[in-house]
Each structure stands twice: as C-alpha cells, then as structure tokens.
Design a protein around this motif. Structure first.
Motif, PDB file in Angstrom:
ATOM      1  N   SER A  66      15.088   5.958  -2.486  1.00  0.00           N
ATOM      2  CA  SER A  66      15.689   6.728  -1.374  1.00  0.00           C
ATOM      3  C   SER A  66      16.582   5.840  -0.526  1.00  0.00           C
ATOM      4  CB  SER A  66      14.590   7.350  -0.502  1.00  0.00           C
ATOM      5  OG  SER A  66      13.763   8.188  -1.293  1.00  0.00           O
ATOM      6  N   HIS A  78       6.485  -0.135   4.859  1.00  0.00           N
ATOM      7  CA  HIS A  78       5.160   0.414   4.533  1.00  0.00           C
ATOM      8  C   HIS A  78       5.373   1.781   3.882  1.00  0.00           C
ATOM      9  CE1 HIS A  78       1.342   2.426   5.000  1.00  0.00           C
ATOM     10  NE2 HIS A  78       0.778   1.419   5.607  1.00  0.00           N
ATOM     11  N   ILE A  79       5.121   1.883   2.594  1.00  0.00           N
ATOM     12  CA  ILE A  79       5.385   3.187   1.961  1.00  0.00           C
ATOM     13  C   ILE A  79       4.464   4.244   2.563  1.00  0.00           C
ATOM     14  CG2 ILE A  79       6.312   2.320  -0.207  1.00  0.00           C
ATOM     15  CD1 ILE A  79       3.566   2.823  -1.491  1.00  0.00           C
ATOM     16  N   GLY A 139       9.560   9.288  -1.814  1.00  0.00           N
ATOM     17  CA  GLY A 139       9.125   9.245  -3.204  1.00  0.00           C
ATOM     18  C   GLY A 139       7.679   9.722  -3.349  1.00  0.00           C
ATOM     19  N   ASP A 140       7.314  10.083  -4.589  1.00  0.00           N
ATOM     20  CA  ASP A 140       5.966  10.624  -4.835  1.00  0.00           C
ATOM     21  C   ASP A 140       4.901   9.547  -4.560  1.00  0.00           C
ATOM     22  OD1 ASP A 140       6.406  10.679  -8.512  1.00  0.00           O
ATOM     23  OD2 ASP A 140       6.854   9.159  -7.003  1.00  0.00           O
ATOM     24  N   LEU A 190       0.322   8.273   0.239  1.00  0.00           N
ATOM     25  CA  LEU A 190      -0.414   7.482   1.242  1.00  0.00           C
ATOM     26  C   LEU A 190      -0.658   8.272   2.531  1.00  0.00           C
ATOM     27  CD1 LEU A 190       1.006   5.143  -0.571  1.00  0.00           C
ATOM     28  CD2 LEU A 190       0.453   3.700   1.360  1.00  0.00           C
ATOM     29  N   ASN A 200       9.400  11.332  -9.373  1.00  0.00           N
ATOM     30  CA  ASN A 200       9.840  10.616 -10.585  1.00  0.00           C
ATOM     31  C   ASN A 200       8.652   9.945 -11.271  1.00  0.00           C
ATOM     32  OD1 ASN A 200       9.221   8.553  -8.896  1.00  0.00           O
ATOM     33  ND2 ASN A 200      11.239   7.619  -8.857  1.00  0.00           N
ATOM     34  N   GLY A 256       6.141   7.928 -10.454  1.00  0.00           N
ATOM     35  CA  GLY A 256       5.707   6.532 -10.346  1.00  0.00           C
ATOM     36  C   GLY A 256       6.461   5.749  -9.300  1.00  0.00           C
ATOM     37  N   TYR A 257       6.170   4.470  -9.244  1.00  0.00           N
ATOM     38  CA  TYR A 257       6.756   3.568  -8.256  1.00  0.00           C
ATOM     39  C   TYR A 257       8.088   3.035  -8.790  1.00  0.00           C
ATOM     40  CZ  TYR A 257       2.049   3.219  -6.100  1.00  0.00           C
ATOM     41  OH  TYR A 257       0.837   3.461  -5.501  1.00  0.00           O
TER      42      TYR A 257
HETATM   43  C1  LIG Z   1       4.383   0.607  -4.228  1.00  0.00           C
HETATM   44  C2  LIG Z   1       5.634   0.266  -3.526  1.00  0.00           C
HETATM   45  N1  LIG Z   1       5.644  -0.824  -2.654  1.00  0.00           N
HETATM   46  C3  LIG Z   1       4.476  -1.666  -2.405  1.00  0.00           C
HETATM   47  C4  LIG Z   1       3.723  -1.226  -1.178  1.00  0.00           C
HETATM   48  C5  LIG Z   1       2.365  -1.025  -1.224  1.00  0.00           C
HETATM   49  N2  LIG Z   1       1.673  -0.621  -0.119  1.00  0.00           N
HETATM   50  C6  LIG Z   1       2.330  -0.379   1.039  1.00  0.00           C
HETATM   51  C7  LIG Z   1       1.540   0.072   2.229  1.00  0.00           C
HETATM   52  N3  LIG Z   1       3.671  -0.545   1.142  1.00  0.00           N
HETATM   53  C8  LIG Z   1       4.389  -0.988   0.072  1.00  0.00           C
HETATM   54  N4  LIG Z   1       5.752  -1.176   0.205  1.00  0.00           N
HETATM   55  C9  LIG Z   1       6.817   0.961  -3.682  1.00  0.00           C
HETATM   56  S1  LIG Z   1       8.225   0.542  -2.885  1.00  0.00           S
HETATM   57  C10 LIG Z   1       6.941   2.146  -4.628  1.00  0.00           C
HETATM   58  O1  LIG Z   1       8.003   1.889  -5.528  1.00  0.00           O
HETATM   59  C11 LIG Z   1       7.219   3.427  -3.896  1.00  0.00           C
HETATM   60  O2  LIG Z   1       7.264   4.445  -4.888  1.00  0.00           O
HETATM   61  P1  LIG Z   1       7.879   5.874  -4.545  1.00  0.00           P
HETATM   62  O3  LIG Z   1       7.534   6.281  -3.197  1.00  0.00           O
HETATM   63  O4  LIG Z   1       7.501   6.783  -5.651  1.00  0.00           O
HETATM   64  O5  LIG Z   1       9.451   5.650  -4.523  1.00  0.00           O
HETATM   65  P2  LIG Z   1      10.380   5.099  -5.705  1.00  0.00           P
HETATM   66  O6  LIG Z   1       9.926   5.771  -6.969  1.00  0.00           O
HETATM   67  O7  LIG Z   1      11.766   5.514  -5.304  1.00  0.00           O
HETATM   68  O8  LIG Z   1      10.208   3.616  -5.737  1.00  0.00           O
END
Ligand SMILES: C/C(NCc1cnc(C)nc1N)=C(/S)[C@H](O)COP(=O)(O)OP(=O)(O)O
Length: 560
Positions: A388, A411-412, A436-437, A442, A464, A466-467
């Motif tokens: 995003s 922080h996601i 993102g999903d 969270l 999508n 996943g991460y």
């Molecule tokens: C797991 C993590 N970061 C590690 C992380 C783990 N825990 C917290 C609290 N914050 C963080 N940034 C991130 S950026 C994922 O790609 C997010 O996935 P999603 O929301 O699905 O977005 P995208 O698919 O566009 O990447």
C-alpha cells in the motif's frame, strides 16, 4: 466551580482542543472515566483493546492536533504503550496516555496487586513509559495534580511527542485547585533573532551561488507546523520540489514546482535525477532512516545540502539554532531570488494506468487506479505498511488530499484503529484506508467500533494471501496467513443493528460497483475485499525489497 483531579484534566484537555478521548475501562480508571464524562465538551469513545485505543488516539492526533487515551494499569497500559507512546514518539505525534494506577496507600505497603507482575514495587510501568515519552508523571496527591498535568501537556505540545500520566485510582475524585489560563501550556520559546538572522543570511548566500536548486520535503515539516512556509519558499524560488515518501501529501502536488517522491531507486520518474543533480538541495524536515534511504544508498549529504530541521539549520558546515523552522523558512523566502532552472523541461509524475474491462480479474494496478479516482481535496487516505505504501506513492493527489502513513514505526495493523481515530477527529472528511490482509488480522476488531459510532470509512482490504513485503524481502513459510473471508466479518461485527457493509471484488467491475455502494453507505464502514493475485505487487516493492534484504544481510564487521 470546584475541581477535582479528573475534572482538572478534563478542563485542560478541552482547552487544548480535544473534543473526543479514547478509553478502555479497567478498575484502576473507572472513577477517572466518570470525572472525564462529567465534562460535556469531551466525548468518551471506547475501543476493543488498548493497542487499538492508543492507535485511535494517534490517529485523532493526526486529524486534530493532539490525542488522548485512558487505560487501566499494567495490563492495559503496557499494551497501549506500543501504539500511544512508541508509535506516537516515532511519528512525532502529541498523544497523552493516562493510566489509572494503584491506590496511593499501596505504595511502599508490600501489598501484591492484581494486574501487576506480582512484585510489590509498581514502578516498572513508569520506568517503561519514561523511555518512550517526552514527559511522564505519577499523581498520588491531589495537590500536585495541576503542576504535573500542566507539565506533561505543555511538554507534549511543544515537543510534538507523547506524554504519560499515571493517576492513583483513589485520587481522581479528590479536590484540587482550579486551572488557570491555558496560555501557560501554549507559550512558545522566544526566538533568538541574532541566530535567525545569521542563519538566513548564510543560507541566502549559499543559494545565491547555486544554479540547480531543489527542495526536498520530509515528514518533520508537519510536527514543525511549517508546511505553509515550505510552500512560500517554493513559490519564491520557483524551483523543483520533491517529497520523501513519509511526507507524501505534506506538499501540494498540484503546485507548479512539484516533481514527485524522492526514494532512491524507487523514486517517481525523474525525481532521483533532480535531487542527485542539484547543486543546492534544501532538505526540510528529513528523516533519513534505513527504509527511506533504501538501505543507506540514497542519503544526500555534504556541502551542497542546506538541512532545515524543526529546531536548527545546517548549511556549509555551520549550525544555527534558537528559532522555529517556520520562522526560518518565512524569513528566507523574503530574501532569496528565483531559481527556476530545475523546473524547466521537467514535469510532475502522472499515474497512467488504462482502465481495465469490467470483467477483467482485479489487479493491483486497477485497484490503485480506482482508489485514485476517489481522491478529493477533503480525502484522508490511511496507507498501511505493505505494498500500500508503494501504491500510494504513485498516486497523484488533489491539493488538500492527505495521505497518512506510519513509515518510522511501521506497526502493521496501525491503519484500522488509527483510521478510526482519524475519522472521529475529522468526520466530515472522506476517510479511506488501504490495508493488506496480513496487517488487517492484527487489529480487525476496531472495524466494529466504526460500526458502533456509524463512521462511513471505506476500507480497501488488499487480499493477496500473505505478507507481500516480507515475501519480496525474504520468503518463507512464515509469510503466509490463514485467509479469512474478510467481507463476511462485517456481518459478525454488525451484531443486531450495525450498518457495516462487506463486499468482495474479484473483477474491475465488482470493485467499481463496491465503491459506489461504499460511497452511498453513510451510516457505517464499508470493507471492500480486493482479491488480487499473490504475486501481483508494484515493481517498486520488488526492487526496494531486494535492496532492503541486502542491507539486512550485511555480514558482521570482524574486528581482528
Ligand atoms: C509482517 C510484516 N511486517 C513485520 C511486522 C510484524 N509485526 C508488526 C507489529 N509490525 C510489522 N511491520 C509486513 S510489512 C507484511 O508484509 C504486511 O502484510 P500485508 O498487510 O498483507 O501487506 P502486504 O501484502 O502489502 O505486504
């Protein structure tokens, strides 16, 4: 009128412009919550948990200038510290976290209290809070309340950083002196005119000798409250203006000098060349962290850089301090001469994505294109950590449209509760969230609060599977999630009479249809589950992810 500690705090919050505060009840804060409720100019808004409560206060601060959350001791506060204090500190946002605390008679008593670690020393929470605040106070005596409350609020507003108050559960309703004029909290430090004049002269001389002048706006222009003065300087110089990713929308993109986002190899087309070829680069409020510099590869420094920080200026190896950024920029604008070289033969970036056929499977590009169509001068677009970020960077914004991101703390899950807080703080704006999903999982439950308070937020849930960012940086089984039926969640969150709307978009036509319904849904949030292929991400994310992975993998320097 007679005051007690809770009513004093409520009055001060009202005086600094807080209309809504966020809370999660707990037996350490119930009497305090009653005192706050007694102030009819303060609305008490509830959250599902303290992490979300802190993010809601942070989002409110983005929309309204400052935010407040009220939590219970230890089990509540330690969770809320992540968002209300750590996150707000990283993002330079004035957020006050108020925690109910142990009965004042328990300190030093040897009593073991519930919700604590079971130790008889309860100081651990204050010690933790001190690490992520600009001011932290505990109130165990009503007489000390005015001085301590004023101190944390004054410091929070001046530093644009979070602050912490701990109020013993038996003190909130204890009588205390009435508050004096609020001006005591708002007074600004006096400007050092000598230093200001010297900085302006040195900077003007530096620019006089330059041909290719470029301005680069960073995220700290916001806490410095200097966005208007940055435009003033750009108007006078007539030079190219680029923004760092975390400052997207902090400079008007329809300004004739705007030339896109500078982000190293993933900059807008032409932006990196402009910044790298400037013989005078004016950086305004930059934050050169590892992600912003793409692993330390894109970090303009040296004698060609005029660095303007919220509290100092660095130019030609001379450092000036003692004046606010906005005064410096305003005074500099008065004395510089036009430097239009860098706007000649260059143009602002344009998002050129052809509209997909309605029956075409939804793609990341089409999703981005349709969201961009929604942007208006009164739109706030919350952009979650993930692809995003990169989708938002390529959008062209109408002036007044605000992009909110969390690129320092990252922080996601932040965007959902912070988007809730933002919508509470500015309900008349069009509030959109791109999330993102993985992130959504969270903090999803705060959508229920958007339903409860009938906030017409539109959530673009990027499904999508996943991460995406982590997959681009370094793939493994840990980057895959349980795929929820996100749209169906709205039914659960609605309870008996909610107006939340959950829609699935698998094609371009379904997304367009869902947006129409979302815009028509004025009494609650609309979640549009945008189903795109797992490997369908921006080219920028792939390139950036590779660079970041390389940086993370730097071998340890071996000292013989
Ligand atoms: C797991 C993590 N970061 C590690 C992380 C783990 N825990 C917290 C609290 N914050 C963080 N940034 C991130 S950026 C994922 O790609 C997010 O996935 P999603 O929301 O699905 O977005 P995208 O698919 O566009 O990447």
């Amino acid at each position: 009128m007679s005051y007690n500690v809770g009513k004093y705090l409520a009055k001060r919050l009202e005086q600094i412009g807080i209309k809504d505060h966020f809370a999660v009840a707990g037996d350490y804060n119930l009497v305090l919550l009653d005192q706050l409720l007694d102030n009819k100019n303060l609305k008490q808004i509830y959250d599902c948990n303290e992490l979300n409560c802190g993010f809601a206060a942070e989002g409110y601060a983005r929309a309204n200038g400052a935010g407040v959350c009220v939590v219970t001791f230890s089990v509540g506060a330690i969770s809320g510290m992540n968002s209300a204090l750590g996150g707000a500190y990283a993002e330079n946002l004035p957020v006050l976290m108020v925690s109910g605390g142990p009965n004042s008679n328990d300190y030093g008593s040897g009593h073991i209290l519930h919700h604590t670690t079971g130790k008889t020393d309860y100081d651990y929470q204050m010690e933790m809070a001190k690490q992520v605040t600009c001011a932290a106070e505990r109130i165990t005596q009503a007489s000390e309340a005015p001085q301590k409350i004023d101190h944390v609020l004054r410091t929070m507003l001046r530093e644009r950083k979070p602050a912490y108050l701990e109020i013993s559960c038996n003190i909130s309703a204890q009588e205390c002196p009435a508050p004096g004029p609020v001006s005591t909290l708002l007074a600004e430090p006096k400007t050092d005119k000598t230093s200001l004049d010297a900085a302006v002269k040195k900077s003007a001389d530096f620019l006089k000798g330059a041909e290719r002048v470029v301005i680069l706006v960073g995220s700290k222009v916001r806490p410095a409250d200097a966005e208007k003065q940055a435009v003033e300087l750009a108007d006078k110089l007539g030079c190219a203006v680029t923004v760092m990713a975390a400052a997207k929308s902090y400079f008007p993109e329809q300004h004739p000098g705007f030339r896109g986002v500078y982000w190293g190899v993933v900059s807008s087309p032409g932006a990196q060349e402009l910044v790298d070829s400037a013989d005078a680069l004016i950086t305004i409020g930059p934050n050169w962290n590892d992600y912003a510099t793409v692993g330390w590869r894109a970090w303009p420094r040296g004698k060609r850089v005029l660095q303007v920080e919220p509290d100092r200026v660095l130019v030609e190896n001379e450092s000036f301090a003692g004046f606010p950024m906005r005064e410096f920029l305003s005074e500099l604008s008065k004395v510089v001469t036009p430097k239009p070289e860098t706007t000649k033969n260059t143009t602002a970036p344009k998002l050129e994505i052809p509209a997909a056929a309605p029956s075409a499977p939804l793609t990341n590009d089409e999703m981005t294109r349709q969201i961009q169509e929604l942007l208006t001068p009164d739109t706030t677009l919350m952009v979650e950590t993930g692809d995003s970020w990169f989708n938002a960077m390529r959008m062209n914004l109408p002036n007044g449209c605000r992009v909110e991101s969390e690129m320092q703390w990252g922080h996601i899950g932040w965007s959902i509760p912070s988007g809730f807080g933002c919508a509470v703080g500015a309900p008349k704006r069009r509030n959109l969230i791109m999330c993102g999903d993985g992130s959504f999982q969270l903090t999803a439950q705060e959508v229920g609060q958007m339903i409860r308070y009938e906030l017409p937020v539109i959530i673009f849930l990027v499904d999508n599977k996943g991460y995406g960012i982590e997959i681009a940086i370094h793939d493994g089984p840990y980057n895959y999630i349980q795929n929820w039926n996100y749209a169906a969640l709205m039914d659960a969150f609605n309870g008996e009479k909610g107006h939340g709307l959950g829609l699935v978009a698998k094609t371009a036509g379904e997304m367009a249809e869902a947006i129409k319904k979302g815009l028509a849904n004025k009494k609650g949030p609309t979640l549009i589950q945008c189903c795109i292929p797992q490997d369908d991400c921006t080219e920028a994310l792939t390139v950036w992810g590779r660079e970041v992975a390389q940086t993370n993998a730097r071998p340890p320097i071996v000292n013989d």
